[in-house]
Design an enzyme around this catalytic site. Structure first.
Site, short mmCIF file in Angstrom:
data_model
loop_
_atom_site.label_atom_id
_atom_site.label_comp_id
_atom_site.label_asym_id
_atom_site.label_seq_id
_atom_site.Cartn_x
_atom_site.Cartn_y
_atom_site.Cartn_z
CE LYS A 14 -2.20 -1.31 3.79
NZ LYS A 14 -1.57 -2.63 4.06
NE ARG A 89 -5.08 -1.84 10.09
CZ ARG A 89 -4.05 -1.35 9.42
NH1 ARG A 89 -4.14 -0.21 8.78
NH2 ARG A 89 -2.93 -2.00 9.40
NE ARG A 128 7.49 -2.63 6.36
CZ ARG A 128 6.17 -2.64 6.41
NH1 ARG A 128 5.47 -1.99 5.51
NH2 ARG A 128 5.54 -3.28 7.36
NE ARG A 134 5.64 -0.32 10.05
CZ ARG A 134 4.56 -0.47 9.28
NH1 ARG A 134 4.55 0.04 8.08
NH2 ARG A 134 3.52 -1.13 9.72
NE ARG A 146 1.85 -5.29 11.16
CZ ARG A 146 2.96 -4.98 10.49
NH1 ARG A 146 4.14 -5.32 10.97
NH2 ARG A 146 2.87 -4.32 9.35
P1 AP5 Z 1 4.65 -1.63 1.95
O1 AP5 Z 1 4.29 -0.81 0.79
O2 AP5 Z 1 5.39 -0.98 3.08
O3 AP5 Z 1 3.34 -2.41 2.50
P2 AP5 Z 1 2.04 -1.85 3.20
O4 AP5 Z 1 0.89 -2.49 2.52
O5 AP5 Z 1 2.06 -0.37 3.30
O6 AP5 Z 1 2.21 -2.56 4.61
P3 AP5 Z 1 2.12 -2.01 6.09
O7 AP5 Z 1 2.88 -2.98 6.95
O8 AP5 Z 1 2.46 -0.57 6.17
O9 AP5 Z 1 0.60 -2.23 6.36
P4 AP5 Z 1 -0.08 -2.33 7.70
O10 AP5 Z 1 -1.49 -2.26 7.28
O11 AP5 Z 1 0.29 -3.50 8.52
O12 AP5 Z 1 0.53 -1.10 8.54
P5 AP5 Z 1 -0.01 0.34 8.87
O13 AP5 Z 1 1.13 1.24 8.90
O14 AP5 Z 1 -1.20 0.66 8.06
O15 AP5 Z 1 5.49 -2.89 1.43
C1 AP5 Z 1 6.06 -3.83 2.31
C2 AP5 Z 1 7.45 -4.25 1.80
O16 AP5 Z 1 7.29 -4.97 0.58
C3 AP5 Z 1 8.38 -3.08 1.49
O17 AP5 Z 1 9.67 -3.43 1.85
C4 AP5 Z 1 8.26 -2.91 -0.03
O18 AP5 Z 1 9.42 -2.38 -0.62
C5 AP5 Z 1 8.01 -4.34 -0.48
N1 AP5 Z 1 7.16 -4.44 -1.68
C6 AP5 Z 1 6.02 -3.73 -1.94
N2 AP5 Z 1 5.48 -4.11 -3.11
C7 AP5 Z 1 6.29 -5.09 -3.61
C8 AP5 Z 1 6.25 -5.90 -4.79
N3 AP5 Z 1 5.26 -5.76 -5.70
N4 AP5 Z 1 7.23 -6.82 -4.97
C9 AP5 Z 1 8.20 -6.96 -4.02
N5 AP5 Z 1 8.31 -6.23 -2.91
C10 AP5 Z 1 7.35 -5.30 -2.69
O19 AP5 Z 1 -0.54 0.12 10.38
C11 AP5 Z 1 0.35 -0.14 11.45
C12 AP5 Z 1 -0.43 -0.30 12.74
O20 AP5 Z 1 -1.09 0.94 13.06
C13 AP5 Z 1 -1.57 -1.34 12.71
O21 AP5 Z 1 -1.11 -2.64 12.99
C14 AP5 Z 1 -2.49 -0.80 13.80
O22 AP5 Z 1 -2.02 -1.12 15.08
C15 AP5 Z 1 -2.38 0.71 13.63
N6 AP5 Z 1 -3.41 1.24 12.69
C16 AP5 Z 1 -3.19 1.80 11.47
N7 AP5 Z 1 -4.35 2.14 10.89
C17 AP5 Z 1 -5.32 1.77 11.76
C18 AP5 Z 1 -6.74 1.84 11.71
N8 AP5 Z 1 -7.39 2.31 10.66
N9 AP5 Z 1 -7.44 1.37 12.79
C19 AP5 Z 1 -6.81 0.88 13.87
N10 AP5 Z 1 -5.46 0.78 13.98
C20 AP5 Z 1 -4.73 1.22 12.92
MG MG Z 2 2.14 1.02 4.89
#
Ligand code: AP5
Ligand code: MG
Length: 190
Positions: A14, A89, A128, A134, A146
């Site tokens: 994402k 979410r 990552r 992180r 997660r």
């Molecule tokens: P990346 O692009 O970083 O993936 P992402 O989908 O953004 O993954 P996140 O881990 O950020 O998602 P998340 O939903 O767990 O975390 P968030 O920050 O939202 O890609 C990942 C890796 O893969 C990178 O190294 C990239 O280079 C590589 N990659 C990407 N595409 C690729 C491809 N096509 N081929 C190969 N490699 C590739 O949330 C974190 C925490 O915050 C949650 O756990 C929760 O506690 C809290 N939180 C956030 N939002 C909410 C909400 N709405 N409600 C409640 N709690 C929340």
């Molecule tokens: Mg992200």
């Protein structure tokens, strides 16, 4: 205004894809995860409360993220729309988003969902972890939680938005460039 939801499990890509999407379609990117990590880095009261939940792989309370989203909508004006990354979410968050948008006679434009299998989630997050450091990528147990939280609380949104005819799934297993092109092909329709 366009309101796109960038959906998908942890590590689906994402954040990676958001940069090109906001540039091409003149959107403002809102990642609730990034906003929460900024609060943690700043040592705010909210950040302190969020940290233990995020480090455990759990979700922060719905009201917290809903408030963040609403204040971003109010403060950002000079764009053609918003790209919501990691929000909603839970079904309650999706309902809250519908209510927030309805206040200004708006609605969700489309959900762009990047889908990868659970094993690939782990590979991507491990990769990552070696680059970004992180806190919630550091432990296997947190990553497993997660993934579990995603399946239990977030996956029901697939049905929620499918019923509304707004759900568009992209195969996220290809290269970054392939996934980007599939996303653009979908978004060009709106
Ligand atoms: P990346 O692009 O970083 O993936 P992402 O989908 O953004 O993954 P996140 O881990 O950020 O998602 P998340 O939903 O767990 O975390 P968030 O920050 O939202 O890609 C990942 C890796 O893969 C990178 O190294 C990239 O280079 C590589 N990659 C990407 N595409 C690729 C491809 N096509 N081929 C190969 N490699 C590739 O949330 C974190 C925490 O915050 C949650 O756990 C929760 O506690 C809290 N939180 C956030 N939002 C909410 C909400 N709405 N409600 C409640 N709690 C929340
Ligand atoms: Mg992200």
């Amino acid at each position: 205004m366009k309101y796109y939801i960038l959906f998908g499990p942890p590590g689906a890509g994402k954040g990676t894809q958001a940069t090109a999407m906001v540039e091409k379609y003149n959107l403002h990117h809102i990642s609730t995860g990034e906003l929460l990590r900024k609060e943690i880095a700043a040592g705010s009261e909210l950040g302190l409360k969020a940290k233990s939940l995020i480090d455990a792989g759990a979700l922060v309370p719905d009201e917290v993220v809903e408030g963040m989203i609403e204040s971003e909508f109010k403060s950002i004006k000079d764009v053609d729309g918003f790209l919501l990354d990691g929000f909603p979410r839970t079904t309650l968050q999706a309902e809250a988003l519908d209510r927030i948008l309805a206040k200004s006679s708006e609605s969700v434009t489309a959900v762009v969902s990047i889908m990868i299998p659970d094993e690939m989630i782990k590979e991507r997050i491990r990769h990552r972890a070696s680059i970004e450091g992180r806190a919630d990528d550091a432990k296997e147990e947190t990553i497993d939680n997660r993934i579990r939280t995603y399946h239990d609380k977030t996956e029901p949104l697939v049905a929620y938005y499918t019923e509304k005819g707004k759900y568009h799934e992209i195969d996220g297993t290809g290269t970054i460039e392939q996934v980007r092109q599939s996303i653009f092909d979908t978004m060009d329709k709106f």
